[in-house]
Design a protein around this motif. Structure first.
Motif, PDB file in Angstrom:
ATOM      1  N   GLY A  31      41.016  50.585  32.622  1.00 12.32           N
ATOM      2  CA  GLY A  31      41.589  49.501  33.413  1.00 12.32           C
ATOM      3  C   GLY A  31      42.448  48.536  32.624  1.00 12.32           C
ATOM      4  O   GLY A  31      42.928  47.548  33.169  1.00 12.32           O
ATOM      5  N   LEU A  32      42.653  48.792  31.359  1.00 11.60           N
ATOM      6  CA  LEU A  32      43.482  47.925  30.514  1.00 11.60           C
ATOM      7  C   LEU A  32      44.944  48.332  30.675  1.00 11.60           C
ATOM      8  O   LEU A  32      45.532  48.947  29.796  1.00 11.60           O
ATOM      9  CB  LEU A  32      43.024  48.025  29.053  1.00 11.60           C
ATOM     10  CG  LEU A  32      41.608  47.505  28.807  1.00 11.60           C
ATOM     11  CD1 LEU A  32      41.084  47.994  27.474  1.00 11.60           C
ATOM     12  CD2 LEU A  32      41.590  45.997  28.873  1.00 11.60           C
ATOM     13  N   THR A  33      45.513  47.980  31.813  1.00 16.43           N
ATOM     14  CA  THR A  33      46.884  48.357  32.139  1.00 16.43           C
ATOM     15  C   THR A  33      47.791  47.129  32.139  1.00 16.43           C
ATOM     16  O   THR A  33      47.311  46.006  32.297  1.00 16.43           O
ATOM     17  CB  THR A  33      46.941  49.045  33.517  1.00 16.43           C
ATOM     18  OG1 THR A  33      46.393  48.156  34.491  1.00 16.43           O
ATOM     19  CG2 THR A  33      46.154  50.349  33.521  1.00 16.43           C
ATOM     20  N   GLU A  51      33.556  41.322  24.294  1.00 11.15           N
ATOM     21  CA  GLU A  51      33.254  41.520  25.714  1.00 11.15           C
ATOM     22  C   GLU A  51      34.338  40.860  26.556  1.00 11.15           C
ATOM     23  O   GLU A  51      34.616  39.677  26.401  1.00 11.15           O
ATOM     24  CB  GLU A  51      31.893  40.927  26.065  1.00 11.15           C
ATOM     25  CG  GLU A  51      31.499  41.206  27.501  1.00 11.15           C
ATOM     26  CD  GLU A  51      30.126  40.677  27.839  1.00 11.15           C
ATOM     27  OE1 GLU A  51      30.009  39.962  28.847  1.00 11.15           O
ATOM     28  OE2 GLU A  51      29.183  40.984  27.090  1.00 11.15           O
ATOM     29  N   LEU A  52      34.936  41.642  27.436  1.00 11.32           N
ATOM     30  CA  LEU A  52      36.028  41.181  28.292  1.00 11.32           C
ATOM     31  C   LEU A  52      35.589  41.151  29.748  1.00 11.32           C
ATOM     32  O   LEU A  52      34.687  41.886  30.138  1.00 11.32           O
ATOM     33  CB  LEU A  52      37.219  42.150  28.196  1.00 11.32           C
ATOM     34  CG  LEU A  52      37.708  42.570  26.830  1.00 11.32           C
ATOM     35  CD1 LEU A  52      38.736  43.677  26.969  1.00 11.32           C
ATOM     36  CD2 LEU A  52      38.292  41.387  26.113  1.00 11.32           C
ATOM     37  N   HIS A  53      36.264  40.322  30.530  1.00 11.28           N
ATOM     38  CA  HIS A  53      36.105  40.344  31.986  1.00 11.28           C
ATOM     39  C   HIS A  53      37.485  40.643  32.563  1.00 11.28           C
ATOM     40  O   HIS A  53      38.446  39.932  32.277  1.00 11.28           O
ATOM     41  CB  HIS A  53      35.592  39.001  32.507  1.00 11.28           C
ATOM     42  CG  HIS A  53      35.476  38.968  33.993  1.00 11.28           C
ATOM     43  ND1 HIS A  53      34.392  39.492  34.645  1.00 11.28           N
ATOM     44  CD2 HIS A  53      36.309  38.505  34.945  1.00 11.28           C
ATOM     45  CE1 HIS A  53      34.569  39.345  35.948  1.00 11.28           C
ATOM     46  NE2 HIS A  53      35.733  38.746  36.153  1.00 11.28           N
ATOM     47  N   LEU A  54      37.577  41.718  33.328  1.00  8.76           N
ATOM     48  CA  LEU A  54      38.831  42.078  33.978  1.00  8.76           C
ATOM     49  C   LEU A  54      38.530  42.869  35.235  1.00  8.76           C
ATOM     50  O   LEU A  54      37.508  43.542  35.317  1.00  8.76           O
ATOM     51  CB  LEU A  54      39.744  42.901  33.056  1.00  8.76           C
ATOM     52  CG  LEU A  54      39.285  44.302  32.672  1.00  8.76           C
ATOM     53  CD1 LEU A  54      40.493  45.194  32.539  1.00  8.76           C
ATOM     54  CD2 LEU A  54      38.520  44.269  31.383  1.00  8.76           C
ATOM     55  N   ARG A  55      39.388  42.738  36.227  1.00 12.88           N
ATOM     56  CA  ARG A  55      39.260  43.508  37.472  1.00 12.88           C
ATOM     57  C   ARG A  55      37.843  43.445  38.052  1.00 12.88           C
ATOM     58  O   ARG A  55      37.302  44.450  38.510  1.00 12.88           O
ATOM     59  CB  ARG A  55      39.656  44.955  37.263  1.00 12.88           C
ATOM     60  CG  ARG A  55      41.084  45.147  36.828  1.00 12.88           C
ATOM     61  CD  ARG A  55      41.374  46.634  36.639  1.00 12.88           C
ATOM     62  NE  ARG A  55      42.680  46.837  36.096  1.00 12.88           N
ATOM     63  CZ  ARG A  55      43.772  47.048  36.828  1.00 12.88           C
ATOM     64  NH1 ARG A  55      43.701  47.060  38.129  1.00 12.88           N
ATOM     65  NH2 ARG A  55      44.933  47.234  36.243  1.00 12.88           N
TER      66      ARG A  55
END
Length: 77
Positions: A31-33, A51-55
């Motif tokens: 999902g890293l687009t 730790e990332l938060h995306l989508r």
């Protein structure tokens, strides 16, 4: 600026995903687009992983992989 340079609690918009072959494909599949907003939630005590938060989900990646993702920092204000 690359994703690994972003500080905890900061956000950014992905400009491009670097790397080659399987690494690039794996990052895109997670999902890293381009044009995706990411938020740095936490960094492990020794600095790796991030730790990332995306989508609407949480994702943990290695700092080495995050260095392949070019971003524009978003200033919340």
């Amino acid at each position: 600026m690359t994703l690994d340079q972003l500080k905890t609690g900061s956000s950014g918009i992905i400009i491009s995903v670097g790397g080659s072959g399987a690494l690039r494909r794996r990052l895109l599949d997670m999902g890293l687009t381009p044009n995706t907003k990411v938020y740095i939630r936490k960094v492990a005590p020794l600095g790796d992983p991030i730790e990332l938060h995306l989508r609407s989900y949480e994702l943990t990646i290695r700092r080495e992989d995050a260095a392949n993702i070019e971003i524009d920092e978003v200033v919340d204000g």
